[in-house]
Design an enzyme around this catalytic site. Structure first.
Site, short mmCIF file in Angstrom:
data_model
loop_
_atom_site.label_atom_id
_atom_site.label_comp_id
_atom_site.label_asym_id
_atom_site.label_seq_id
_atom_site.Cartn_x
_atom_site.Cartn_y
_atom_site.Cartn_z
N GLU A 229 -31.83 92.11 -3.44
CA GLU A 229 -31.14 92.81 -2.27
C GLU A 229 -31.40 94.27 -2.60
O GLU A 229 -31.83 94.99 -1.56
CB GLU A 229 -29.56 92.63 -2.78
CG GLU A 229 -28.92 93.64 -1.95
CD GLU A 229 -29.01 93.72 -0.45
OE1 GLU A 229 -29.50 92.74 -0.06
OE2 GLU A 229 -28.53 94.67 0.27
N CYS B 173 -10.40 100.41 13.53
CA CYS B 173 -10.10 100.59 14.93
C CYS B 173 -10.21 102.18 15.30
O CYS B 173 -10.47 102.99 14.38
CB CYS B 173 -8.75 100.06 15.53
SG CYS B 173 -8.69 98.48 14.95
N HIS C 199 -45.24 85.12 -14.91
CA HIS C 199 -45.97 83.77 -14.21
C HIS C 199 -46.57 84.27 -13.03
O HIS C 199 -46.78 83.64 -11.90
CB HIS C 199 -45.01 82.91 -13.52
CG HIS C 199 -43.98 82.44 -14.83
ND1 HIS C 199 -44.68 81.42 -15.61
CD2 HIS C 199 -42.68 82.55 -15.50
CE1 HIS C 199 -43.65 81.11 -16.66
NE2 HIS C 199 -42.53 81.67 -16.52
N LYS D 274 -29.68 95.18 14.31
CA LYS D 274 -28.30 94.76 13.55
C LYS D 274 -28.12 93.29 13.31
O LYS D 274 -27.53 92.86 12.48
CB LYS D 274 -26.92 95.63 13.91
CG LYS D 274 -25.93 95.67 13.02
CD LYS D 274 -26.34 96.35 11.83
CE LYS D 274 -25.20 95.83 10.54
NZ LYS D 274 -25.56 96.16 9.39
N TRP E 169 -10.99 96.91 16.50
CA TRP E 169 -11.97 95.90 15.64
C TRP E 169 -10.95 95.12 14.93
O TRP E 169 -10.29 95.44 14.17
CB TRP E 169 -12.87 96.89 14.52
CG TRP E 169 -13.50 96.20 13.62
CD1 TRP E 169 -12.97 95.61 12.49
CD2 TRP E 169 -14.72 95.77 13.57
NE1 TRP E 169 -14.10 95.07 11.92
CE2 TRP E 169 -15.09 94.61 12.63
CE3 TRP E 169 -15.58 95.77 14.55
CZ2 TRP E 169 -16.28 94.24 12.40
CZ3 TRP E 169 -16.96 95.14 14.45
CH2 TRP E 169 -17.39 94.45 13.13
N ASN F 287 -4.49 101.37 13.78
CA ASN F 287 -5.71 101.19 12.82
C ASN F 287 -5.12 101.20 11.69
O ASN F 287 -4.65 102.10 10.83
CB ASN F 287 -6.64 102.83 12.91
CG ASN F 287 -7.92 102.20 12.06
OD1 ASN F 287 -8.29 101.29 11.93
ND2 ASN F 287 -8.32 103.57 11.55
N GLY F 288 -5.46 99.89 11.00
CA GLY F 288 -5.12 99.41 9.74
C GLY F 288 -4.74 98.07 9.61
O GLY F 288 -4.89 97.26 10.35
N LYS G 244 -33.20 96.33 0.60
CA LYS G 244 -32.85 97.51 1.08
C LYS G 244 -33.82 98.65 1.21
O LYS G 244 -34.06 99.27 2.02
CB LYS G 244 -31.72 98.07 0.16
CG LYS G 244 -30.49 97.72 0.27
CD LYS G 244 -29.58 98.08 1.54
CE LYS G 244 -29.62 97.02 2.80
NZ LYS G 244 -29.49 95.63 2.43
N ARG H 146 -16.30 102.64 16.43
CA ARG H 146 -15.41 102.43 15.45
C ARG H 146 -14.89 100.97 15.87
O ARG H 146 -14.16 100.33 14.94
CB ARG H 146 -14.05 103.20 15.33
CG ARG H 146 -14.49 104.71 14.89
CD ARG H 146 -13.19 105.52 14.94
NE ARG H 146 -12.29 105.21 14.18
CZ ARG H 146 -12.31 105.59 12.72
NH1 ARG H 146 -13.15 106.56 12.19
NH2 ARG H 146 -11.22 105.06 12.01
N GLU I 20 -36.57 97.56 3.98
CA GLU I 20 -36.28 97.78 5.62
C GLU I 20 -36.09 99.01 6.02
O GLU I 20 -36.19 99.09 7.36
CB GLU I 20 -35.07 96.77 5.69
CG GLU I 20 -33.87 97.21 5.39
CD GLU I 20 -32.51 96.52 5.53
OE1 GLU I 20 -32.80 95.92 6.78
OE2 GLU I 20 -31.66 96.24 4.64
C1 AGP Z 1 -29.64 93.46 5.81
O1 AGP Z 1 -29.66 94.90 5.28
C2 AGP Z 1 -30.33 93.34 6.82
N1 AGP Z 1 -29.71 93.92 8.04
C3 AGP Z 1 -30.42 91.86 7.46
O2 AGP Z 1 -31.09 91.06 6.35
C4 AGP Z 1 -28.92 91.12 7.53
O3 AGP Z 1 -28.54 90.94 6.31
C5 AGP Z 1 -29.19 89.49 8.03
O4 AGP Z 1 -29.98 89.63 9.44
C6 AGP Z 1 -27.96 88.64 8.22
O5 AGP Z 1 -27.11 89.36 9.05
P1 AGP Z 1 -25.53 88.95 9.35
O6 AGP Z 1 -25.12 89.19 7.87
O7 AGP Z 1 -25.03 89.49 10.32
O8 AGP Z 1 -25.64 87.42 9.55
#
Ligand code: AGP
Length: 608
Positions: A481, A2, A504, A603, A72, A98-99, A485, A29, A488
């Site tokens: 993963e 927060c 394969h 996001k 938050w 906050n905590g 990273k 925050r 993207e």
């Molecule tokens: C992850 O780096 C991406 N921004 C994306 O794959 C994200 O993980 C995915 O859209 C799922 O989002 P969520 O965890 O908010 O459901």
């Protein structure tokens, strides 16, 4: 995470305006509710961000001092009644926090027995009633506050105000940051320097276990046992934006560096190491139902789906229950076989990803028990699932998910202990996992301390147009993963691949211009990974290996090695992913790209 901000001054400034402007700069925050208190005008609170609060403020709202907060949520839905500031029964004592207060339930029960009535579901409110109780016996508000804080377990960064002493504000820090702003005839308290900078650049950072009292003309710092603390002020030259990022260039790096703290917050109050048990309050209501389920389907998207895949390995190996992972966008269309003995577990940082939400609804339609591992408290997925576990990872601002992913893996390990102990996992096995989980924060810190080495590697490979990521078993999902990273935020072609799958097809791509990141810890798949690296080297492919500290053999084979500390095989993904997050960050930074806001991405994907 927060945001708190407090002000006291004798320069004729209206505290309401100072505090609201300060909250605006703290919105990164937390933004699910906001509130403000001044001794003259009392409290105003509102769900939503600062703009909603501003609309609710009466025209005659006044005060020369006050405290304010952006929430938050961790305990209690993001509603007006749970918004801070919170007040005592007599309305004389107010707090913003906050905590996480770990022992709030026992403190609340004790205070209710003493006749206190609570108006919120938050852990924070306990503080005001505890101080109110101590004020019956202590000589001063300050001493009552100290006595109360000595009873609290958990983390806090707080600002406290007492109506009878309107120009003084008390701050205290334990695990959550608190900084004092030292002005001329005015003083400030905040979670970070951002809201202070427009008024003064002279700041003092509190340390854990310290308390401060500010008034218009001065400040005092002392410890919880009242011993005085002398600390020189720092003149900071950060811009407001840099202050929001904690001095880091991007939110992504800040959030990667928060890894150790995030693991601690995800674990906080949820392990009973001496019994080898996990305590997940959010699953208590469905614990009996969980004993009856015979299958788990984990639904998620993107990075969360790779966490889900690690969870599949954890749960199948250690809780001996069949698990399958479905990406949200497929599950809802595939006519899945689901019934009341199936648990559908959704993993989502935002709690708003539409594909994952619709998958939860599909599971419900078939009578499944629906669960969530979600970061955003009160989000749609959190509200629509029958039960769940909140990450407590704090807001994740950067589009590329990093700290939330670590938290998701940690929550899955806790869930594995929780379910495993229902299904034959011994106390000894539970204790072993619990012990290893507690060691993770310092092991992650050890990896973060090598970030300059990883930055050099990213520079060395920044010319690459393609990258293959390979892993096996628990690190198979980490290959995917690591690849997402990189792709993207740097827009290059990067693909994950089960190391056993290379022959394969994918190995056809390998040549001297096509590097591979090989995740090869000293685990049950090590020899197989070494063979895969030989296959790549035989085709002149450059190899960066993520390896276990002390492994000298792999250094003779790979072109470059990133070492990580040893841990249990099921927890190794939590360590192995950290260098991949840093590598992607520095790779994109080297290319001068917009790391926090990569093109074409959002996001939270709230559309199909
Ligand atoms: C992850 O780096 C991406 N921004 C994306 O794959 C994200 O993980 C995915 O859209 C799922 O989002 P969520 O965890 O908010 O459901």
């Amino acid at each position: 995470m927060c945001g708190i901000f407090a002000y006291t001054g004798n320069k004729g400034k209206e505290a309401g305006g100072v505090l609201l402007d300060g909250l605006l700069s703290l919105e990164y925050r937390g933004y699910d509710s906001a509130g403000i208190f001044t001794p003259e005008s009392g409290s105003v609170r509102s769900p939503g961000a600062v703009a909603e609060l501003r609309k609710k403020m009466p025209k005659d709202f006044a005060g020369k001092s006050g405290i304010a907060h952006l929430r938050w949520a961790t305990h209690g839905e993001p509603t007006e009644k749970n918004a801070h500031p919170h007040g005592s029964c007599d309305g004389e004592i107010w707090v913003v926090h906050n905590g996480i207060i770990e022992n709030f339930k026992e403190l609340k029960a004790k205070l209710e027995r003493a006749g206190h009535t609570f108006s919120s579901d938050t852990d924070t409110e306990v503080l005001t009633h505890l101080i109110e109780e101590h004020l019956k016996h202590e000589k001063s508000f300050e001493k009552a506050a100290l006595a109360a804080l000595n009873e609290v377990r958990g983390t806090y960064g707080i600002a406290l105000q007492y109506k009878k002493e309107p120009d003084r504000i008390i701050a205290a820090r334990m695990g959550s940051p608190i900084v004092l702003g030292l002005g001329d005839g005015e003083h400030f308290i905040a979670s970070d320097p951002t809201p202070i900078l427009p008024h003064t650049r002279k700041v003092v950072f509190l340390e854990d276990g310290e308390v401060a009292v500010i008034s218009p003309d001065g400040h005092r710092i002392f410890k919880l046992d009242s011993t005085k603390v002398k600390r020189d002020a720092t003149d900071i030259d950060w811009s407001a934006e840099a202050a929001q990022k904690g001095g880091y260039e991007h939110f992504m790096l800040k959030e990667i560096m928060e890894g150790p703290e995030v693991i601690e917050n995800t674990l906080r109050g949820r392990l009973i190491p001496e019994k080898g048990l996990a305590k997940l309050g959010g699953l208590e209501t469905v614990a009996k139902q969980l004993e009856k389920i015979d299958r788990i389907i984990i639904v998620a998207c993107g990075t969360a789906s790779y966490a889900a895949q690690v969870g599949e390995y954890m749960l199948e190996e250690h809780a001996r229950i069949p698990v399958e992972v479905e990406i949200g966008s497929e599950f809802r269309y595939k006519k899945p076989v689901v019934n009341e003995r199936t648990a559908v577990l959704a993993i989502s940082q935002s709690g708003e990803t539409l594909d994952t939400l619709e998958a939860v609804r599909e599971g419900k339609r078939h009578g499944a028990l629906t669960l969530g591992i979600v970061n955003a408290v009160g989000s749609t997925i959190a509200r629509e699932t029958d039960a769940g576990v909140y990450n407590h990872a704090g807001p994740e601002v950067s589009v590329a998910s990093t700290k939330a992913f670590l938290s998701q893996l940690t929550a899955l390990a806790l869930f594995t202990i929780f379910l495993g102990r229902q299904r034959g996992m011994t106390a000894a096995q539970g204790k072993e996992i619990a012990r290893a989980l507690k060691e993770l924060p310092k092991k992650i810190q050890a990896i973060l301390d090598t970030k300059e080495e990883i930055q050099k590697l990213a520079k060395k490979y920044a010319h690459a147009r393609d990258f293959l990521y390979i892993g096996r078993k628990y690190n198979y999902p980490i290959a995917y993963e690591g690849a997402i990273k990189l792709k993207e935020i740097s827009y290059i072609h990067a693909e994950g691949c089960g190391a056993g799958e290379m022959k394969h097809g994918p190995i056809a791509m390998i040549d001297e211009n096509f590097p591979t990141m090989a995740i090869a810890p000293k685990d049950s798949m090590y020899e197989k990974m070494i063979s895969n690296i030989h296959e790549i080297k035989a085709r002149k492919g450059p190899v960066i290996a993520v390896a276990t500290e002390g492994d000298k053999e792999i250094a003779k084979l790979a072109d470059d090695v990133i070492y990580v500390p040893e841990t249990l095989e099921m927890l190794s993904p939590i360590l192995n992913v950290v260098p991949l997050q840093l590598f992607a960050y520095y790779f994109a930074k080297e290319k001068g790209l917009n790391v926090d806001r990569p093109r074409n991405l959002a996001k939270s994907v709230t559309v199909e």
